[in-house]
Scaffold this active site. Structure first.
Site, PDB file in Angstrom:
ATOM      1  N   GLY A  11      21.003  12.233  57.727  1.00 36.91           N
ATOM      2  CA  GLY A  11      21.156  13.582  57.173  1.00 36.91           C
ATOM      3  C   GLY A  11      22.523  14.143  57.517  1.00 36.91           C
ATOM      4  N   ARG A  21      37.889  14.137  60.579  1.00 35.91           N
ATOM      5  CA  ARG A  21      39.305  14.542  60.711  1.00 35.91           C
ATOM      6  C   ARG A  21      39.868  14.082  62.057  1.00 35.91           C
ATOM      7  NH1 ARG A  21      41.426  19.109  63.164  1.00 35.91           N
ATOM      8  NH2 ARG A  21      43.333  20.016  62.282  1.00 35.91           N
ATOM      9  N   VAL A  24      40.264  10.239  62.124  1.00 35.96           N
ATOM     10  CA  VAL A  24      41.398   9.765  61.309  1.00 35.96           C
ATOM     11  C   VAL A  24      42.724  10.100  62.001  1.00 35.96           C
ATOM     12  CG1 VAL A  24      42.627  10.109  59.120  1.00 35.96           C
ATOM     13  CG2 VAL A  24      40.124   9.850  59.138  1.00 35.96           C
ATOM     14  N   ARG A  72      20.728   7.114  53.504  1.00 34.43           N
ATOM     15  CA  ARG A  72      19.769   6.448  54.387  1.00 34.43           C
ATOM     16  C   ARG A  72      19.500   5.097  53.712  1.00 34.43           C
ATOM     17  NH1 ARG A  72      17.903  10.818  57.692  1.00 34.43           N
ATOM     18  NH2 ARG A  72      17.721  12.768  56.584  1.00 34.43           N
ATOM     19  N   ASP A 103      19.844   9.187  65.709  1.00 37.47           N
ATOM     20  CA  ASP A 103      19.330   7.998  66.408  1.00 37.47           C
ATOM     21  C   ASP A 103      19.199   6.761  65.502  1.00 37.47           C
ATOM     22  OD1 ASP A 103      17.249   9.172  65.052  1.00 37.47           O
ATOM     23  OD2 ASP A 103      15.864   9.239  66.754  1.00 37.47           O
ATOM     24  N   THR A 125      23.731  15.549  64.055  1.00 36.90           N
ATOM     25  CA  THR A 125      22.438  15.899  63.465  1.00 36.90           C
ATOM     26  C   THR A 125      22.103  17.339  63.820  1.00 36.90           C
ATOM     27  OG1 THR A 125      20.035  15.590  63.629  1.00 36.90           O
ATOM     28  CG2 THR A 125      21.330  14.682  65.418  1.00 36.90           C
ATOM     29  N   ASP A 127      19.297  18.587  64.134  1.00 40.85           N
ATOM     30  CA  ASP A 127      18.049  18.694  64.908  1.00 40.85           C
ATOM     31  C   ASP A 127      18.260  18.765  66.421  1.00 40.85           C
ATOM     32  OD1 ASP A 127      16.723  18.623  62.558  1.00 40.85           O
ATOM     33  OD2 ASP A 127      15.838  16.640  62.791  1.00 40.85           O
ATOM     34  N   ASP A 129      18.214  16.394  68.527  1.00 41.92           N
ATOM     35  CA  ASP A 129      17.087  15.651  69.106  1.00 41.92           C
ATOM     36  C   ASP A 129      17.522  14.404  69.877  1.00 41.92           C
ATOM     37  OD1 ASP A 129      17.938  14.280  66.882  1.00 41.92           O
ATOM     38  OD2 ASP A 129      15.961  14.043  65.976  1.00 41.92           O
ATOM     39  N   ARG A 154      14.359  40.263  58.317  1.00 39.82           N
ATOM     40  CA  ARG A 154      13.922  41.402  59.128  1.00 39.82           C
ATOM     41  C   ARG A 154      14.021  42.713  58.323  1.00 39.82           C
ATOM     42  NH1 ARG A 154      13.301  41.485  64.514  1.00 39.82           N
ATOM     43  NH2 ARG A 154      14.564  39.708  65.094  1.00 39.82           N
ATOM     44  N   ARG A 171      12.055  17.957  62.662  1.00 37.54           N
ATOM     45  CA  ARG A 171      10.835  17.147  62.497  1.00 37.54           C
ATOM     46  C   ARG A 171      10.137  16.907  63.816  1.00 37.54           C
ATOM     47  NH1 ARG A 171      13.282  12.472  58.882  1.00 37.54           N
ATOM     48  NH2 ARG A 171      15.067  13.138  60.080  1.00 37.54           N
ATOM     49  N   GLY A 185      15.738  37.282  68.586  1.00 35.92           N
ATOM     50  CA  GLY A 185      14.707  38.193  69.087  1.00 35.92           C
ATOM     51  C   GLY A 185      13.384  38.047  68.356  1.00 35.92           C
ATOM     52  N   GLU A 222       9.473  22.908  61.508  1.00 32.49           N
ATOM     53  CA  GLU A 222       8.709  22.172  60.485  1.00 32.49           C
ATOM     54  C   GLU A 222       7.759  21.140  61.094  1.00 32.49           C
ATOM     55  OE1 GLU A 222      11.078  19.634  57.906  1.00 32.49           O
ATOM     56  OE2 GLU A 222      12.482  19.191  59.520  1.00 32.49           O
ATOM     57  N   ARG A 243       4.276  37.090  55.040  1.00 30.41           N
ATOM     58  CA  ARG A 243       5.042  36.339  54.035  1.00 30.41           C
ATOM     59  C   ARG A 243       5.762  35.202  54.749  1.00 30.41           C
ATOM     60  NH1 ARG A 243       2.483  39.115  51.192  1.00 30.41           N
ATOM     61  NH2 ARG A 243       3.133  40.402  49.432  1.00 30.41           N
TER      62      ARG A 243
END
Ligand code: F6P
Length: 318
Positions: A11, A21, A24, A72, A103, A125, A127, A129, A154, A171, A185, A222, A243
């Site tokens: 991702g 950058r 390189v 991927r 990973d 990433t 995440d 993780d 808000r 995930r 908050g 998620e 909502r």
């Protein structure tokens, strides 16, 4: 070593461009020819290379996404695919490769290193993780994108006296939810590492309402549940309008924060230094604001520790 290459995989994450950058420019300064590989490991298999110069990476430090694109690749997960990728690197005389990703990308980099292509992994990433590094590139920008959304939601939530569930990415890791929830908050933070009880959420919302609060914000990672389902479940139990908003890919794009640009610049440059030192099969990272590097296999074997004290602080301050 004369020729090195850089690719982004998995991702995308804001800050990958800043890392490209750095690779390189640092590569050229170190006397290497630097190639960009388009579309991650799939591009490596197909020989989709582009010779880079200083101006190939002009005007990209601020941009989200990745100019090299990413993928991927299923083929690269097979031994045959990895052999093809290593062969292609040999054909183009590429002896060193910087792999920017998470990973899964690091596991690929390890396999390629075993096949004779010196690889250094750079953590990219949103995440956050990866256990071995305090931060991965893209996480800070994603958190700030979520914060921006919290502020907007808000406004409308208090106008209607509603509770809002905001589902964010992650995930297996609740870091985005936790950091954005603490900084924003939020009244509730739900992460896969801690789980949650519906009754606790319902009680919290009623208590908030009784205190005269016009709105409540719940951040849901998620990996911990489904926002729509939670919205229904709460409304079946309490007399509060709820909502939900699933932020999705909006979190992964946009201008990169200063933190991510600086992190990406440091890690990208360090990766090139390691290749120049003849190192392979290592990852770079950051701990206590100091750059570190270690064997890919060691990094992948580490188990991420959830920052529980931050979570508990967020709960106390709700
Ligand atoms: O790995 C980062 C991440 O953004 C996850 O949080 C998310 O679930 C996943 O990627 C989705 O990515 P894609 O749909 O691009 O495979």
């Amino acid at each position: 070593m004369k020729n090195i290459a850089v690719l982004t995989s998995g991702g995308d994450a804001p800050g990958m461009n800043a890392a490209i950058r750095a690779v390189v420019r640092m590569g050229i300064i170190s006397g290497f020819n630097v190639f960009g590989v388009r579309k991650g490991f799939r591009g490596l298999i197909n020989g989709d290379f582009e010779k880079m110069n200083e101006s190939s990476v002009s005007d990209i430090i601020q941009r989200g996404g990745t100019i090299l694109q990413t993928a991927r690749s299923e083929e690269f997960k097979t031994e045959e695919g990895q052999d093809k990728a290593a062969k292609m690197a040999k054909i183009f005389d590429i002896d060193g490769l910087v792999v920017i990703g998470g990973d899964g990308s690091f596991a690929g980099a390890k396999r390629l290193s075993e096949k004779g292509v010196a690889c250094i992994g750079v953590p990219g990433t949103i995440d956050n993780d990866l256990a071995y590094t305090d931060y991965s590139i893209g996480f800070d920008t994603a958190v700030n994108n979520v914060l921006d959304a919290i502020n907007r939601i808000r406004d409308t939530s208090s106008s209607h006296e509603r509770a809002s569930i905001i589902e964010v990415m992650g995930r297996y890791s609740g870091d985005i939810a936790l950091y954005a929830g603490l900084a924003g908050g939020a009244e509730g933070i739900i992460v896969p590492e801690m789980g949650f009880e519906l009754d606790d959420i319902c009680r919290l919302l009623i208590e908030r309402k009784n205190k005269g609060k016009l709105h409540s914000i719940i951040i849901l990672a998620e990996g911990a549940g489904d926002a729509k389902q939670l919205e229904q479940q709460i409304m079946e139990n309490v007399d509060i309008e709820v909502r939900s908003t699933i932020l999705g890919y909006i979190q992964r794009g946009g201008s990169t924060t200063a933190f991510d640009r600086i992190l990406a610049s440091r890690l990208g440059a360090r990766a090139v230094e390691l290749l120049a030192e003849g190192k392979s099969s290592r990852v770079v990272g950051i701990r206590d604001n100091k750059l570190i590097d270690m064997e890919i296999v060691e990094a992948l074997g580490m188990k991420k520790v959830f920052p529980r004290e931050l979570y508990e602080l967020a709960i106390k301050l709700q």
